[in-house]
Design an enzyme around this catalytic site. Structure first.
Site, mmCIF file in Angstrom:
data_model
loop_
_atom_site.group_PDB
_atom_site.id
_atom_site.type_symbol
_atom_site.label_atom_id
_atom_site.label_comp_id
_atom_site.label_asym_id
_atom_site.label_seq_id
_atom_site.Cartn_x
_atom_site.Cartn_y
_atom_site.Cartn_z
ATOM 1 N N GLY A 64 34.430 2.852 -25.098
ATOM 2 C CA GLY A 64 35.721 2.991 -24.803
ATOM 3 C C GLY A 64 35.815 4.022 -23.645
ATOM 4 O O GLY A 64 34.869 4.077 -22.727
ATOM 5 N N CYS A 65 36.810 4.577 -23.748
ATOM 6 C CA CYS A 65 37.190 5.679 -22.697
ATOM 7 C C CYS A 65 35.974 6.521 -22.362
ATOM 8 O O CYS A 65 35.345 7.394 -23.222
ATOM 9 C CB CYS A 65 38.293 6.769 -22.969
ATOM 10 S SG CYS A 65 38.423 8.147 -22.127
ATOM 11 N N PHE A 66 35.423 6.369 -20.851
ATOM 12 C CA PHE A 66 34.345 7.213 -20.794
ATOM 13 C C PHE A 66 34.488 8.837 -20.763
ATOM 14 O O PHE A 66 33.556 9.541 -20.934
ATOM 15 C CB PHE A 66 33.442 6.990 -19.361
ATOM 16 C CG PHE A 66 34.660 6.501 -18.328
ATOM 17 C CD1 PHE A 66 35.540 7.299 -18.012
ATOM 18 C CD2 PHE A 66 34.065 5.835 -17.341
ATOM 19 C CE1 PHE A 66 36.577 7.066 -17.016
ATOM 20 C CE2 PHE A 66 35.173 5.465 -16.360
ATOM 21 C CZ PHE A 66 36.202 6.114 -16.092
ATOM 22 N N CYS A 68 35.770 10.632 -23.178
ATOM 23 C CA CYS A 68 35.335 10.893 -24.492
ATOM 24 C C CYS A 68 33.862 10.751 -24.817
ATOM 25 O O CYS A 68 33.230 11.484 -25.656
ATOM 26 C CB CYS A 68 36.082 9.697 -25.574
ATOM 27 S SG CYS A 68 38.019 10.175 -25.606
ATOM 28 N N TYR A 211 45.199 13.383 -25.054
ATOM 29 C CA TYR A 211 44.776 12.044 -24.937
ATOM 30 C C TYR A 211 44.046 11.605 -26.203
ATOM 31 O O TYR A 211 44.240 10.726 -26.603
ATOM 32 C CB TYR A 211 44.396 11.786 -23.884
ATOM 33 C CG TYR A 211 43.391 10.489 -23.885
ATOM 34 C CD1 TYR A 211 43.995 9.173 -23.694
ATOM 35 C CD2 TYR A 211 42.072 10.333 -24.292
ATOM 36 C CE1 TYR A 211 43.231 8.207 -23.952
ATOM 37 C CE2 TYR A 211 41.151 9.029 -24.307
ATOM 38 C CZ TYR A 211 42.001 8.096 -24.368
ATOM 39 O OH TYR A 211 41.091 6.800 -24.345
#
Length: 231
Positions: A64-66, A68, A211
């Site tokens: 997912g979101c890099f 994180c 976020y």
């Protein structure tokens, strides 16, 4: 012409002194002999330094979101560095805008450089499972679409087998009923993302925390993995 030397008693220097003593020569020849010996010693020192430099390996995970994924792996002992980027697509040197359009086939991913003497690849894979939701396809938490799919991109057959073995163990012990859909496949070319994505959680801690919290990442991880979430 004067050429001064040190009195370091290493074998090569002693040999040079013997040669000079046995075959008297001009100061120029003496200088040339010394310079040649010094070059050999310098080469040996460089070789020794290279031999003692820690050997590192790489791993690539899409979770997912890099931003994180970087945050989750930078805290692992033995990890040397993390780089956000894109992998698994059909366009060379993609931009964030292109990947976000969901037309290039890339996934957001992180390339991890680690010291295998401190942490094994298998340990990194085991950690990876507990930082993602492996039960959903083309989605992670509040982010939807193929760029946010989860995957393990093995860099060789050894990593591929280690990841598959880890998956087999997780399948036996996972604390949830849903099937795991995370892909395990050999890596294609990894493209580093733009500079502003690198270390985003460090450069923009308030925005990053907002976020991550509003996206529900940690809440979902606890729901799935319990006390093992993120570990």
């Amino acid at each position: 012409m004067v050429c001064r030397t040190t009195d370091a008693l290493n074998p090569l220097f002693l040999h040079m002194k013997l040669v000079i003593a046995m075959k008297p020569s001009s100061p120029l020849i003496r200088c040339l002999l010394f310079v040649a010996g010094f070059a050999l010693l310098s080469h040996a020192a460089i070789a020794q330094t290279a031999a003692t430099k820690p050997v590192t390996s790489k791993a690539i995970f899409a979770g997912g979101c890099f931003w994180c994924v970087e945050s989750d792996f930078d805290k692992v002992p033995g990890v040397v560095s993390t780089t956000s980027g894109y992998i698994g697509g059909t366009v060379a040197n993609p931009t964030y805008q292109q990947v976000s359009s969901k037309t290039t086939g890339h996934a957001e991913a992180v390339e991890i450089v680690f010291d295998p003497a401190k942490v094994t690849y298998r340990a990194l894979v085991d950690h990876f499972w507990r930082t993602i939701d492996p039960t959903v396809k083309d989605q992670q938490f509040c982010d939807h679409g193929s760029p946010y799919r989860t995957a393990i991109f093995a860099l060789d057959q050894g990593q591929l087998k280690a990841a598959q073995a880890s998956l087999a163990d997780v399948q036996k012990t996972k604390p949830f009923a849903q099937p795991i859909v995370t892909e395990i496949l050999l890596a294609t070319k990894f493209y580093p993302a733009e500079d502003y994505h690198q270390d985003y959680y460090l450069k923009n801690p308030v925005r990053y925390k907002y976020y991550r919290t509003s996206c529900g990442r940690d809440a979902r991880l606890v729901q799935l993995w319990g006390a093992q979430a993120g570990k």
